[in-house]
Design a protein around this motif. Structure first.
Motif, PDB file in Angstrom:
ATOM      1  N   HIS A 165      18.974 -10.147  11.292  1.00 42.91           N
ATOM      2  CA  HIS A 165      18.603 -11.510  10.896  1.00 42.91           C
ATOM      3  C   HIS A 165      17.261 -11.563  10.171  1.00 42.91           C
ATOM      4  N   ARG A 166      16.641 -10.401   9.997  1.00 44.60           N
ATOM      5  CA  ARG A 166      15.346 -10.371   9.309  1.00 44.60           C
ATOM      6  C   ARG A 166      15.454  -9.836   7.881  1.00 44.60           C
ATOM      7  N   ILE A 167      16.689  -9.653   7.390  1.00 46.89           N
ATOM      8  CA  ILE A 167      16.858  -9.239   5.993  1.00 46.89           C
ATOM      9  C   ILE A 167      17.797 -10.220   5.302  1.00 46.89           C
ATOM     10  N   VAL A 168      17.486 -10.539   4.048  1.00 44.74           N
ATOM     11  CA  VAL A 168      18.347 -11.421   3.267  1.00 44.74           C
ATOM     12  C   VAL A 168      18.416 -10.882   1.843  1.00 44.74           C
ATOM     13  N   TYR A 169      19.612 -10.993   1.265  1.00 40.08           N
ATOM     14  CA  TYR A 169      19.835 -10.503  -0.101  1.00 40.08           C
ATOM     15  C   TYR A 169      19.925 -11.649  -1.097  1.00 40.08           C
ATOM     16  N   ILE A 170      19.440 -11.385  -2.318  1.00 42.16           N
ATOM     17  CA  ILE A 170      19.653 -12.313  -3.431  1.00 42.16           C
ATOM     18  C   ILE A 170      20.073 -11.496  -4.660  1.00 42.16           C
ATOM     19  N   SER A 192      24.911 -14.095  -3.220  1.00 45.61           N
ATOM     20  CA  SER A 192      25.382 -13.369  -4.396  1.00 45.61           C
ATOM     21  C   SER A 192      25.122 -14.211  -5.640  1.00 45.61           C
ATOM     22  N   MET A 193      25.494 -13.693  -6.792  1.00 50.54           N
ATOM     23  CA  MET A 193      25.339 -14.464  -8.024  1.00 50.54           C
ATOM     24  C   MET A 193      26.181 -15.737  -7.979  1.00 50.54           C
ATOM     25  N   HIS A 194      27.262 -15.692  -7.204  1.00 48.03           N
ATOM     26  CA  HIS A 194      28.089 -16.895  -7.037  1.00 48.03           C
ATOM     27  C   HIS A 194      27.263 -18.045  -6.445  1.00 48.03           C
ATOM     28  N   GLU A 195      26.477 -17.750  -5.445  1.00 48.62           N
ATOM     29  CA  GLU A 195      25.630 -18.783  -4.830  1.00 48.62           C
ATOM     30  C   GLU A 195      24.494 -19.204  -5.778  1.00 48.62           C
ATOM     31  N   VAL A 196      23.989 -18.247  -6.549  1.00 51.66           N
ATOM     32  CA  VAL A 196      22.940 -18.592  -7.519  1.00 51.66           C
ATOM     33  C   VAL A 196      23.508 -19.585  -8.541  1.00 51.66           C
ATOM     34  N   ASP A 197      24.729 -19.338  -9.003  1.00 48.75           N
ATOM     35  CA  ASP A 197      25.374 -20.263  -9.951  1.00 48.75           C
ATOM     36  C   ASP A 197      25.625 -21.623  -9.303  1.00 48.75           C
ATOM     37  N   LYS A 198      26.081 -21.579  -8.063  1.00 52.22           N
ATOM     38  CA  LYS A 198      26.504 -22.800  -7.388  1.00 52.22           C
ATOM     39  C   LYS A 198      25.333 -23.716  -7.027  1.00 52.22           C
ATOM     40  N   TYR A 199      24.291 -23.126  -6.454  1.00 55.45           N
ATOM     41  CA  TYR A 199      23.185 -23.944  -5.921  1.00 55.45           C
ATOM     42  C   TYR A 199      21.948 -23.958  -6.811  1.00 55.45           C
ATOM     43  N   ILE A 201      18.755 -21.334  -8.440  1.00 53.06           N
ATOM     44  CA  ILE A 201      17.874 -20.353  -7.806  1.00 53.06           C
ATOM     45  C   ILE A 201      16.878 -21.027  -6.848  1.00 53.06           C
ATOM     46  N   GLY A 202      16.485 -22.246  -7.145  1.00 53.72           N
ATOM     47  CA  GLY A 202      15.524 -22.949  -6.283  1.00 53.72           C
ATOM     48  C   GLY A 202      16.048 -23.104  -4.867  1.00 53.72           C
ATOM     49  N   ARG A 203      17.278 -23.623  -4.769  1.00 58.09           N
ATOM     50  CA  ARG A 203      17.854 -23.819  -3.443  1.00 58.09           C
ATOM     51  C   ARG A 203      18.170 -22.489  -2.765  1.00 58.09           C
ATOM     52  N   VAL A 204      18.626 -21.508  -3.552  1.00 60.94           N
ATOM     53  CA  VAL A 204      18.962 -20.210  -2.972  1.00 60.94           C
ATOM     54  C   VAL A 204      17.725 -19.580  -2.318  1.00 60.94           C
ATOM     55  N   VAL A 205      16.597 -19.620  -3.008  1.00 63.61           N
ATOM     56  CA  VAL A 205      15.388 -19.017  -2.436  1.00 63.61           C
ATOM     57  C   VAL A 205      14.966 -19.783  -1.183  1.00 63.61           C
ATOM     58  N   GLU A 206      15.094 -21.103  -1.239  1.00 59.40           N
ATOM     59  CA  GLU A 206      14.727 -21.910  -0.079  1.00 59.40           C
ATOM     60  C   GLU A 206      15.627 -21.574   1.125  1.00 59.40           C
ATOM     61  N   MET A 207      16.936 -21.461   0.864  1.00 61.02           N
ATOM     62  CA  MET A 207      17.872 -21.128   1.951  1.00 61.02           C
ATOM     63  C   MET A 207      17.617 -19.717   2.474  1.00 61.02           C
ATOM     64  N   LEU A 245      20.712 -11.956 -12.776  1.00 65.02           N
ATOM     65  CA  LEU A 245      19.703 -13.015 -12.831  1.00 65.02           C
ATOM     66  C   LEU A 245      19.091 -13.099 -14.228  1.00 65.02           C
ATOM     67  N   THR A 246      18.768 -14.316 -14.632  1.00 66.74           N
ATOM     68  CA  THR A 246      18.031 -14.484 -15.884  1.00 66.74           C
ATOM     69  C   THR A 246      16.583 -14.060 -15.665  1.00 66.74           C
ATOM     70  N   PHE A 247      15.851 -13.964 -16.770  1.00 68.54           N
ATOM     71  CA  PHE A 247      14.419 -13.652 -16.711  1.00 68.54           C
ATOM     72  C   PHE A 247      13.705 -14.634 -15.789  1.00 68.54           C
ATOM     73  N   ARG A 248      13.969 -15.925 -15.982  1.00 67.60           N
ATOM     74  CA  ARG A 248      13.273 -16.928 -15.170  1.00 67.60           C
ATOM     75  C   ARG A 248      13.719 -16.897 -13.708  1.00 67.60           C
ATOM     76  N   GLU A 249      15.011 -16.709 -13.463  1.00 68.85           N
ATOM     77  CA  GLU A 249      15.480 -16.675 -12.065  1.00 68.85           C
ATOM     78  C   GLU A 249      14.785 -15.553 -11.294  1.00 68.85           C
ATOM     79  N   GLY A 250      14.668 -14.393 -11.929  1.00 69.97           N
ATOM     80  CA  GLY A 250      13.984 -13.270 -11.280  1.00 69.97           C
ATOM     81  C   GLY A 250      12.527 -13.604 -10.999  1.00 69.97           C
ATOM     82  N   HIS A 251      11.868 -14.172 -11.997  1.00 68.71           N
ATOM     83  CA  HIS A 251      10.457 -14.501 -11.815  1.00 68.71           C
ATOM     84  C   HIS A 251      10.269 -15.636 -10.820  1.00 68.71           C
ATOM     85  N   TYR A 252      11.207 -16.581 -10.809  1.00 66.18           N
ATOM     86  CA  TYR A 252      11.113 -17.691  -9.853  1.00 66.18           C
ATOM     87  C   TYR A 252      11.085 -17.154  -8.417  1.00 66.18           C
TER      88      TYR A 252
END
Ligand code: DIR
Ligand code: MN
Ligand code: MN
Ligand code: MN
Length: 301
Positions: A165-170, A192-199, A201-207, A245-252
């Motif tokens: 529970h202490r590791i998470v993937y993006i 996965s990239m599916h979640e990045v598309d769906k939500y 990157i902002g919400r994915v990082v928060e989750m 990931l796009t350039f900005r998604e990675g940097h975000y």
């Protein structure tokens, strides 16, 4: 008040010629100076030359390729990273083969046993000695850190200190069947990239942060494999996978982790300028540098 450091890795680890040149290119591109401009006191350790074991003296153990060489390098890296962390410094490791994360994360956990890991990658790197098809150890570091799969004597120095529970993937998009089963069985969270598309990157990082670091109190180790980025953004890497990931998604991701104030260790991995034409190589090195800057406090305004 903090210090960054840089570790290259020997080519035997990646089984691809020239991988050891990756890290030094980021340094030559001016990363130490760039970090100094952000206010960091940079201690550049120089090019670590680890003992390389000739392939003929390092036959596979089971399916694992170059096991002794990889193990020895990772163990040395664990020691250096752990020593820096214990001094209150922030270790920045530039790679190089992602198997090195066995060393960097072991070093981090030595000082911060409750640290969580954000693993940004196209791959889950969680195969075991049993499930691996390729035998490449860079597809396996997470399983060793988590203590999943059969014990491999050569890697018995890796303490299984990381909790699922202490590791998470993006960024995942190329995950083997056996790896999917491991993620499911151990309840390991992955976006996965599916979640990045769906939500987005902002919400994915928060989750992702809510999952591994609910109160934003735990130390964070960010392990960033540049192949998480789309190959159009970071072409010079060993195992590129389209749809990244796009350039900005990675940097975000890097900026958002910095904003938590919890970052204690950073890996920028799998930069391999020898794999592409010089323009692509330059682009990938530049992206590696700017990801590191973003994670270490560079802001847009
Ligand atoms: C594959 C590819 N899952 C393997 N993994 C890579 O070899 O275990 N990881 N390329 O970095
Ligand atoms: Mn990786
Ligand atoms: Mn990868
Ligand atoms: Mn890899």
């Amino acid at each position: 008040s903090s210090v960054s450091r840089f570790l290259p890795d020997p080519k035997t680890v990646a089984a691809k010629l020239g991988v050891d040149k990756g890290p030094i290119h980021l340094v030559e591109a001016g990363l130490p100076k760039q970090l100094a401009e952000l206010g960091w006191k940079v201690q550049f350790d120089g090019h670590h030359q680890f003992e390389e074991i000739p392939t003929e003296d390092d036959p596979p153990i089971g399916k694992l390729k170059n096991p002794r060489s990889v193990s020895r390098v990772c163990q040395a890296v664990a020691k250096v990273v752990g020593d820096h962390a214990k001094k209150g410094q922030l270790p920045l490791t530039l790679g190089g083969d992602h198997s090195l994360a066995m060393g960097t994360i072991s070093g981090t956990l030595e000082k911060y046993p409750d640290a969580c890991v954000i693993w940004v990658d196209a791959h889950a790197d969680i195969n075991t000695a049993e499930t691996t098809d390729s035998g490449n150890i860079h597809g396996m570091p997470a399983s060793f850190l988590l203590g999943i799969g059969p014990k491999v004597e050569e890697f018995s120095w890796v303490k299984p200190l990381l909790k699922p529970h202490r590791i998470v993937y993006i960024g995942l998009r190329d995950v083997d069947q056996g790896e999917r089963r491991i993620l499911r069985e151990h309840g390991i969270k992955a976006f996965s990239m599916h979640e990045v598309d769906k939500y987005g990157i902002g919400r994915v990082v928060e989750m992702a942060l809510d999952h591994v670091n609910p109160g934003r109190k735990l130390p964070i180790h960010l392990s960033f494999d540049v192949d998480a980025l789309d190959p159009s953004v970071a072409p010079s890497t060993g195992t590129p996978v389209r749809g990244g990931l796009t350039f900005r998604e990675g940097h975000y991701i890097c900026e958002a982790v910095y904003e938590t104030g919890c970052l204690v260790a950073l890996d920028i991995m799998e930069v391999n300028p020898s794999l592409a034409d010089s323009e692509s190589a330059k682009q990938t090195v530049a992206v590696g540098c700017s990801l590191a800057r973003s994670a270490l406090g560079e802001t847009l305004l």
